[in-house]
Enzyme design. Structure first.
Site, mmCIF file in Angstrom:
data_model
loop_
_atom_site.group_PDB
_atom_site.id
_atom_site.type_symbol
_atom_site.label_atom_id
_atom_site.label_comp_id
_atom_site.label_asym_id
_atom_site.label_seq_id
_atom_site.Cartn_x
_atom_site.Cartn_y
_atom_site.Cartn_z
ATOM 1 N N HIS A 73 0.840 -1.192 0.000
ATOM 2 C CA HIS A 73 0.000 0.000 0.000
ATOM 3 C C HIS A 73 0.877 1.244 0.000
ATOM 4 O O HIS A 73 1.841 1.326 0.749
ATOM 5 C CB HIS A 73 -0.912 0.024 1.230
ATOM 6 C CG HIS A 73 -1.780 1.250 1.275
ATOM 7 N ND1 HIS A 73 -2.960 1.334 0.571
ATOM 8 C CD2 HIS A 73 -1.623 2.433 1.890
ATOM 9 C CE1 HIS A 73 -3.494 2.522 0.770
ATOM 10 N NE2 HIS A 73 -2.700 3.221 1.569
ATOM 11 N N ARG A 81 -15.473 12.045 8.783
ATOM 12 C CA ARG A 81 -14.218 12.698 9.188
ATOM 13 C C ARG A 81 -13.907 13.882 8.286
ATOM 14 O O ARG A 81 -13.403 14.916 8.728
ATOM 15 C CB ARG A 81 -13.063 11.677 9.148
ATOM 16 C CG ARG A 81 -13.104 10.685 10.311
ATOM 17 C CD ARG A 81 -12.192 9.500 10.053
ATOM 18 N NE ARG A 81 -10.820 9.908 9.793
ATOM 19 C CZ ARG A 81 -9.937 9.199 9.099
ATOM 20 N NH1 ARG A 81 -10.266 8.021 8.600
ATOM 21 N NH2 ARG A 81 -8.724 9.655 8.910
ATOM 22 N N SER A 128 -7.980 3.009 9.197
ATOM 23 C CA SER A 128 -8.695 3.085 7.922
ATOM 24 C C SER A 128 -7.930 2.328 6.829
ATOM 25 O O SER A 128 -8.498 1.477 6.123
ATOM 26 C CB SER A 128 -8.875 4.562 7.550
ATOM 27 O OG SER A 128 -9.230 4.733 6.204
ATOM 28 N N LYS A 142 -8.756 -1.860 5.248
ATOM 29 C CA LYS A 142 -9.018 -2.171 3.841
ATOM 30 C C LYS A 142 -8.086 -3.266 3.331
ATOM 31 O O LYS A 142 -8.486 -4.150 2.564
ATOM 32 C CB LYS A 142 -8.888 -0.897 2.994
ATOM 33 C CG LYS A 142 -10.099 0.021 3.185
ATOM 34 C CD LYS A 142 -9.967 1.328 2.435
ATOM 35 C CE LYS A 142 -9.230 2.343 3.257
ATOM 36 N NZ LYS A 142 -9.466 3.738 2.907
HETATM 37 N N1 URA Z 1 -6.310 7.136 3.312
HETATM 38 C C1 URA Z 1 -7.193 6.276 3.836
HETATM 39 O O1 URA Z 1 -7.490 5.245 3.251
HETATM 40 N N2 URA Z 1 -7.757 6.570 5.023
HETATM 41 C C2 URA Z 1 -7.461 7.675 5.701
HETATM 42 O O2 URA Z 1 -8.011 7.872 6.789
HETATM 43 C C3 URA Z 1 -6.554 8.578 5.147
HETATM 44 C C4 URA Z 1 -5.984 8.278 3.947
#
Ligand code: URA
Ligand code: CA
Length: 434
Positions: free
Chosen positions: A82, A168, A183, A187
């Site tokens: 990532h 947010r 976050s 994912k």
């Molecule tokens: N990228 C994300 O996937 N989540 C965040 O909170 C900030 C950047």
């Protein structure tokens, strides 16, 4: 359990239990907890932070809030990479084939680009015929057979994150380390990763503007990974100037192919070797980073990395001849050089602004529904530290319009000069493993 009590507990700096965090995430996702209470809770987290255990619990609750991809039918350790996002970041296109050629299975789920940063799916679609809609069964079979497949985001992955991120965005709570880290990690975990390699960008073009903040985010994500049983490593890399020379979809595919041939830009090649070494180690195919790096250099030299890319294109309906004939990629109508207005050493090239200059040509999406032009973009001829003479080309603009005034002005504004020699920027500044 009552949400108001949990807000108060976090507000006063106390640690929430696993059960309490699950209550909050599931309650918010299914609509039982209102936006105003969640906003207040997020602000409490923003000020009070979360312990490592709370962060891991938040991540898992979010990862489990929707569909989860089951990759257990794929043999081996599934490693995902990532990047926190950058301009002209062509690494995924290079890394997939590169580590697959070393035997690490890469089952990649990628997104489209928004704004000035490009998405891997858009770039791959610059290859005639390439499609990313694979059934889960075909996706798994392709990875088992050829070690590499790329699909677009599908299904209902991490709905908790989607809902929390939108909230947010409008409550000034995006910029919180525990919230960003959970976050991102939720994912990756929902997408089925066993191990994760993170490229945390720092500099003008990045989310984390300072190296100190980038390190904090990296430690937070590595902490979550290790606490949830996913071996995780991170690097901090520069994104004050764009990566490589190409910015734009077809141009970046060309740059990726050249990098797989061992003829790519130095910075992009180095970043791919650093991240690739970590992927090969966490994927269990080498014991040390040095050993992994030698393997990666070997698969570039003997052509098997390029072969893995050719195979990917063939497997997903694209024209594999593009690997040998780059003129098969979409071509822009107009090619225009951008001459330097003065002599000097380049001291700064603002990545954000350069990415936006490519976007106004049509290479990126201004809004979610914009249609992008795969053929257009920029090729930088110079990077920070290079000397340029007045009239020499700073960059080459690939466009389908002759009205380049806005793009040219942005590019001129993004570059600063010095009369004294300027040191080249250090690309990778830290390696974080705990
Ligand atoms: N990228 C994300 O996937 N989540 C965040 O909170 C900030 C950047
Ligand atoms: Ca690039």
């Amino acid at each position: 359990m009552r949400m108001v009590d949990l807000i108060e507990k976090k507000r006063d700096g106390h640690e929430l239990s696993t059960e309490e965090i699950r209550f909050i995430v599931s309650g918010y996702t299914n609509g039982e907890i209102a936006d105003y209470q969640m906003s207040s809770f997020l602000m409490a987290v923003f000020f009070q932070d979360m312990s490592e255990r709370e962060r891991a619990d938040l991540t898992m609750a979010m990862a489990e809030s929707g569909d989860q991809i089951d990759l257990s039918a794929i043999e081996g350790i599934k490693v995902d990479k990532h990047s926190t996002g950058g301009v002209g970041d062509t690494t995924t296109l290079v890394l997939g084939p590169l580590v697959a050629a070393c035997g690490v299975p890469v089952a990649k789920m990628s997104g489209r680009g928004l704004g000035h940063t490009g998405g891997t799916i858009d770039k791959l679609e610059a290859i005639d015929g390439f499609h990313v809609e694979l059934s889960t069964k075909d996706f798994i079979r392709q990875v088992n057979e050829h070690k590499l497949a790329v699909i677009g985001q599908s299904g209902n992955l991490t709905p908790a994150d989607k809902k929390m991120y939108s909230l947010r965005d409008v409550t000034a709570t995006v910029n919180s380390i525990p919230l960003i880290a959970s976050s991102i990690m939720s994912k990756k975990i929902a997408a089925g990763a066993d191990a994760i390699v993170l490229d945390v960008k720092t500099g003008e073009g990045a989310f984390m503007k300072t190296e100190e903040d980038a390190k904090k985010l990296a430690h937070a994500m590595v902490g979550i990974g290790n606490a949830t049983g996913r071996k995780t490593m991170a690097i901090i890399s520069d994104m004050s100037q764009p990566l490589g020379f190409a910015i734009g979809n077809a141009l970046e595919v060309k740059e990726a192919i050249e990098t797989l041939q061992g003829k790519g830009p130095e910075d992009l090649t180095e970043l791919c070797l650093v991240l690739g070494s970590q992927m090969v180690v966490v994927g269990g195919k080498a014991d040390t980073l040095e050993e992994a790096r030698a393997m990666l250099e070997g698969v570039i030299k003997d052509g098997s990395a390029l072969e893995a890319f050719r195979q990917l294109i063939e497997d997903q309906g694209g024209n594999p001849a593009v690997v040998d004939d780059l003129s098969l990629l979409p071509q822009a109508k107009f090619v225009t050089e951008l001459p330097a207005k003065q002599d000097g050493y380049i001291s700064f090239m603002e990545a954000d602004e350069i990415g936006t200059a490519a976007m106004v040509l049509g290479a990126g999406r201004a809004t979610k529904d914009s249609v992008i032009d795969l053929s257009v973009g920029l090729m930088l001829n110079k990077k920070v530290g290079d000397f340029v003479k007045k009239g020499e080309a700073l960059a080459t603009i690939y466009s389908n319009t002759q009205d380049l005034a806005e793009c040219q002005e942005m590019l001129y504004n993004s570059i600063e000069y010095s009369n004294e020699p300027v040191e080249a920027i250090q690309l990778v500044s830290a390696l974080i493993t705990d």
